[in-house]
Motif scaffolding. Sequence first.
Motif, PDB file in Angstrom:
ATOM      1  N   VAL A   1     -22.355-124.589  26.574  1.00 45.72           N
ATOM      2  CA  VAL A   1     -23.583-124.157  27.245  1.00 45.72           C
ATOM      3  C   VAL A   1     -24.801-124.546  26.422  1.00 45.72           C
ATOM      4  O   VAL A   1     -24.719-124.769  25.214  1.00 45.72           O
ATOM      5  CB  VAL A   1     -23.627-122.622  27.458  1.00 45.72           C
ATOM      6  CG1 VAL A   1     -22.517-122.145  28.378  1.00 45.72           C
ATOM      7  CG2 VAL A   1     -23.577-121.886  26.126  1.00 45.72           C
ATOM      8  N   THR A   2     -25.914-124.623  27.097  1.00 44.79           N
ATOM      9  CA  THR A   2     -27.216-124.689  26.431  1.00 44.79           C
ATOM     10  C   THR A   2     -28.056-123.536  26.996  1.00 44.79           C
ATOM     11  O   THR A   2     -27.644-122.878  27.960  1.00 44.79           O
ATOM     12  CB  THR A   2     -27.941-126.021  26.689  1.00 44.79           C
ATOM     13  OG1 THR A   2     -28.168-126.164  28.099  1.00 44.79           O
ATOM     14  CG2 THR A   2     -27.125-127.195  26.174  1.00 44.79           C
TER      15      THR A   2
ATOM     16  N   ARG B   1     -12.710-126.800  32.925  1.00 47.43           N
ATOM     17  CA  ARG B   1     -12.272-126.098  34.130  1.00 47.43           C
ATOM     18  C   ARG B   1     -12.683-124.624  34.070  1.00 47.43           C
ATOM     19  O   ARG B   1     -13.142-124.053  35.059  1.00 47.43           O
ATOM     20  CB  ARG B   1     -10.757-126.210  34.287  1.00 47.43           C
ATOM     21  CG  ARG B   1     -10.223-125.588  35.585  1.00 47.43           C
ATOM     22  CD  ARG B   1      -8.707-125.663  35.678  1.00 47.43           C
ATOM     23  NE  ARG B   1      -8.248-127.040  35.664  1.00 47.43           N
ATOM     24  CZ  ARG B   1      -7.504-127.581  34.699  1.00 47.43           C
ATOM     25  NH1 ARG B   1      -7.138-126.843  33.658  1.00 47.43           N
ATOM     26  NH2 ARG B   1      -7.135-128.834  34.762  1.00 47.43           N
ATOM     27  N   ALA B   2     -12.535-124.035  32.892  1.00 50.74           N
ATOM     28  CA  ALA B   2     -12.867-122.618  32.730  1.00 50.74           C
ATOM     29  C   ALA B   2     -14.354-122.362  32.917  1.00 50.74           C
ATOM     30  O   ALA B   2     -14.756-121.420  33.620  1.00 50.74           O
ATOM     31  CB  ALA B   2     -12.418-122.132  31.353  1.00 50.74           C
ATOM     32  N   VAL B   3     -15.198-123.184  32.293  1.00 47.13           N
ATOM     33  CA  VAL B   3     -16.644-122.942  32.369  1.00 47.13           C
ATOM     34  C   VAL B   3     -17.193-123.224  33.767  1.00 47.13           C
ATOM     35  O   VAL B   3     -18.227-122.689  34.159  1.00 47.13           O
ATOM     36  CB  VAL B   3     -17.402-123.771  31.304  1.00 47.13           C
ATOM     37  CG1 VAL B   3     -17.494-125.240  31.690  1.00 47.13           C
ATOM     38  CG2 VAL B   3     -18.808-123.208  31.080  1.00 47.13           C
TER      39      VAL B   3
ATOM     40  N   ALA C   1     -21.571-115.721  35.557  1.00 47.73           N
ATOM     41  CA  ALA C   1     -21.828-114.781  34.457  1.00 47.73           C
ATOM     42  C   ALA C   1     -22.681-115.424  33.375  1.00 47.73           C
ATOM     43  O   ALA C   1     -23.591-114.795  32.828  1.00 47.73           O
ATOM     44  CB  ALA C   1     -20.506-114.303  33.871  1.00 47.73           C
ATOM     45  N   PHE C   2     -22.405-116.675  33.059  1.00 40.56           N
ATOM     46  CA  PHE C   2     -23.183-117.373  32.034  1.00 40.56           C
ATOM     47  C   PHE C   2     -24.631-117.573  32.489  1.00 40.56           C
ATOM     48  O   PHE C   2     -25.574-117.347  31.725  1.00 40.56           O
ATOM     49  CB  PHE C   2     -22.547-118.720  31.711  1.00 40.56           C
ATOM     50  CG  PHE C   2     -21.323-118.640  30.832  1.00 40.56           C
ATOM     51  CD1 PHE C   2     -20.753-117.421  30.493  1.00 40.56           C
ATOM     52  CD2 PHE C   2     -20.726-119.792  30.345  1.00 40.56           C
ATOM     53  CE1 PHE C   2     -19.635-117.339  29.692  1.00 40.56           C
ATOM     54  CE2 PHE C   2     -19.605-119.725  29.530  1.00 40.56           C
ATOM     55  CZ  PHE C   2     -19.053-118.503  29.205  1.00 40.56           C
ATOM     56  N   ILE C   3     -24.809-117.993  33.729  1.00 43.33           N
ATOM     57  CA  ILE C   3     -26.159-118.231  34.250  1.00 43.33           C
ATOM     58  C   ILE C   3     -26.972-116.942  34.253  1.00 43.33           C
ATOM     59  O   ILE C   3     -28.161-116.940  33.921  1.00 43.33           O
ATOM     60  CB  ILE C   3     -26.094-118.843  35.662  1.00 43.33           C
ATOM     61  CG1 ILE C   3     -25.546-120.283  35.575  1.00 43.33           C
ATOM     62  CG2 ILE C   3     -27.468-118.843  36.330  1.00 43.33           C
ATOM     63  CD1 ILE C   3     -25.263-120.915  36.925  1.00 43.33           C
ATOM     64  N   SER C   4     -26.317-115.813  34.588  1.00 40.30           N
ATOM     65  CA  SER C   4     -27.021-114.528  34.616  1.00 40.30           C
ATOM     66  C   SER C   4     -27.494-114.117  33.232  1.00 40.30           C
ATOM     67  O   SER C   4     -28.401-113.278  33.102  1.00 40.30           O
ATOM     68  CB  SER C   4     -26.110-113.439  35.193  1.00 40.30           C
ATOM     69  OG  SER C   4     -25.063-113.116  34.302  1.00 40.30           O
ATOM     70  N   ARG C   5     -26.903-114.710  32.190  1.00 39.13           N
ATOM     71  CA  ARG C   5     -27.292-114.406  30.809  1.00 39.13           C
ATOM     72  C   ARG C   5     -28.252-115.450  30.243  1.00 39.13           C
ATOM     73  O   ARG C   5     -28.455-115.536  29.034  1.00 39.13           O
ATOM     74  CB  ARG C   5     -26.043-114.298  29.930  1.00 39.13           C
ATOM     75  CG  ARG C   5     -25.253-113.022  30.183  1.00 39.13           C
ATOM     76  CD  ARG C   5     -23.864-113.076  29.556  1.00 39.13           C
ATOM     77  NE  ARG C   5     -23.231-111.769  29.572  1.00 39.13           N
ATOM     78  CZ  ARG C   5     -22.645-111.221  30.634  1.00 39.13           C
ATOM     79  NH1 ARG C   5     -22.635-111.886  31.787  1.00 39.13           N
ATOM     80  NH2 ARG C   5     -22.077-110.034  30.566  1.00 39.13           N
ATOM     81  N   GLY C   6     -28.827-116.253  31.123  1.00 35.68           N
ATOM     82  CA  GLY C   6     -29.816-117.239  30.691  1.00 35.68           C
ATOM     83  C   GLY C   6     -29.222-118.487  30.091  1.00 35.68           C
ATOM     84  O   GLY C   6     -29.914-119.244  29.407  1.00 35.68           O
ATOM     85  N   LEU C   7     -27.938-118.741  30.353  1.00 31.58           N
ATOM     86  CA  LEU C   7     -27.253-119.903  29.800  1.00 31.58           C
ATOM     87  C   LEU C   7     -27.075-120.970  30.866  1.00 31.58           C
ATOM     88  O   LEU C   7     -26.959-120.665  32.054  1.00 31.58           O
ATOM     89  CB  LEU C   7     -25.894-119.499  29.236  1.00 31.58           C
ATOM     90  CG  LEU C   7     -25.913-118.415  28.152  1.00 31.58           C
ATOM     91  CD1 LEU C   7     -24.510-117.886  27.894  1.00 31.58           C
ATOM     92  CD2 LEU C   7     -26.524-118.967  26.860  1.00 31.58           C
ATOM     93  N   VAL C   8     -27.013-122.213  30.450  1.00 30.17           N
ATOM     94  CA  VAL C   8     -26.789-123.337  31.358  1.00 30.17           C
ATOM     95  C   VAL C   8     -25.401-123.905  31.063  1.00 30.17           C
ATOM     96  O   VAL C   8     -25.192-124.548  30.025  1.00 30.17           O
ATOM     97  CB  VAL C   8     -27.857-124.437  31.174  1.00 30.17           C
ATOM     98  CG1 VAL C   8     -27.596-125.592  32.137  1.00 30.17           C
ATOM     99  CG2 VAL C   8     -29.258-123.866  31.366  1.00 30.17           C
ATOM    100  N   PRO C   9     -24.402-123.696  31.932  1.00 31.79           N
ATOM    101  CA  PRO C   9     -23.065-124.239  31.694  1.00 31.79           C
ATOM    102  C   PRO C   9     -23.089-125.761  31.663  1.00 31.79           C
ATOM    103  O   PRO C   9     -23.783-126.404  32.452  1.00 31.79           O
ATOM    104  CB  PRO C   9     -22.256-123.727  32.890  1.00 31.79           C
ATOM    105  CG  PRO C   9     -23.024-122.554  33.409  1.00 31.79           C
ATOM    106  CD  PRO C   9     -24.465-122.886  33.161  1.00 31.79           C
TER     107      PRO C   9
END
Length: 322
Positions: free
Chosen positions: A121-122, A273-275, A283-291
């Motif tokens: 992620v970034t 595949r997991a990300v 869930a990652f996007i909701s935490r301000g992360l870019v998969p």
Amino acid sequence: MRSFHWLLAAALLASSGAMAQSAAQYPNKPIRMIVPFAPGGATDYMARAIAQKMQASMGQPVVVENKPGANAIVGTDAVAKSAPDGYALVLCAFGHATNPYLLTKLPYDSLKDLAPVTLLVTGPLMLAVHPSVPANSVRELIAYMKANPGKLNYASGGSGSSQHFAGELFQSMTGTKMVHVPYKGTAPAYTDLLSGQVSMIFDNMVTAHPQVKAGKLKALGVTSAQRASQAPEVPTIAESGVPGYDTGIWHGFLTTGGTPKEIVAKLNAEIVRAVNSPDVKEAFISRGLVPVGNTPEQFDAFIRAEMGKWSKIIREAGIKAD
């Protein structure tokens, strides 16, 4: 001499055959996923989300181990010194690209002893200032800082952090000067920021944006090349008078250097595949992360580019590890 050459060729063939067989059977025992930070944080959450998906699809336990210490060096060293068989992973972060230049010596070679698997992620940081700062835009902030060099200061969660270097990059690209105030974590940094003891912070969206929405801080910009989906109304620093400014947080997986490419490719496929699974991605996007989830080669190029970028900043600013 002919016998020697024949024996050497036979040994190489046997070795390559065993390696291919090993890759075909991989994994046949538990995989260790090391998080070089304390449990309970964002990095720990990400690792456990990915480990759960990998375990379900690979049919082997993926055991998350927290090994914090020395800006992630302790946990990273454990993987660097593991057998090159794909059974040890480390979820590295921003400091992986800066540690080689902050410290006189690392216990491992960051490029040779560790093999990139994928950039996970970034994430952008938000430039948030206390309401007392007489600026409502990045351009106004730069103008004020140039007229008052060294008057403003900025908080970070520690020397060598992504927050610290976001400020160093800002000064380098704008020709301004401010004082860095490192804290042992972001919680005490916010205590002083909200009270006006420090002027500003470059911090992740999840922490900074709620303070902005509550009217306790002013958001002047985000550090990524594109606007953040969580706060599309906030311009990027790059579009606000600092073209080319681009930094933030990032996390990626490494395994031990020398691990067969076939095994690295398997790990890459599983993590990507997991990300990209809908629940993890959301869930990652909701935490301000870019998969992300790119190839080992792309992640290797990313790491090398980060090292080149930050080694220059570290050298010019004379930054040393505490």
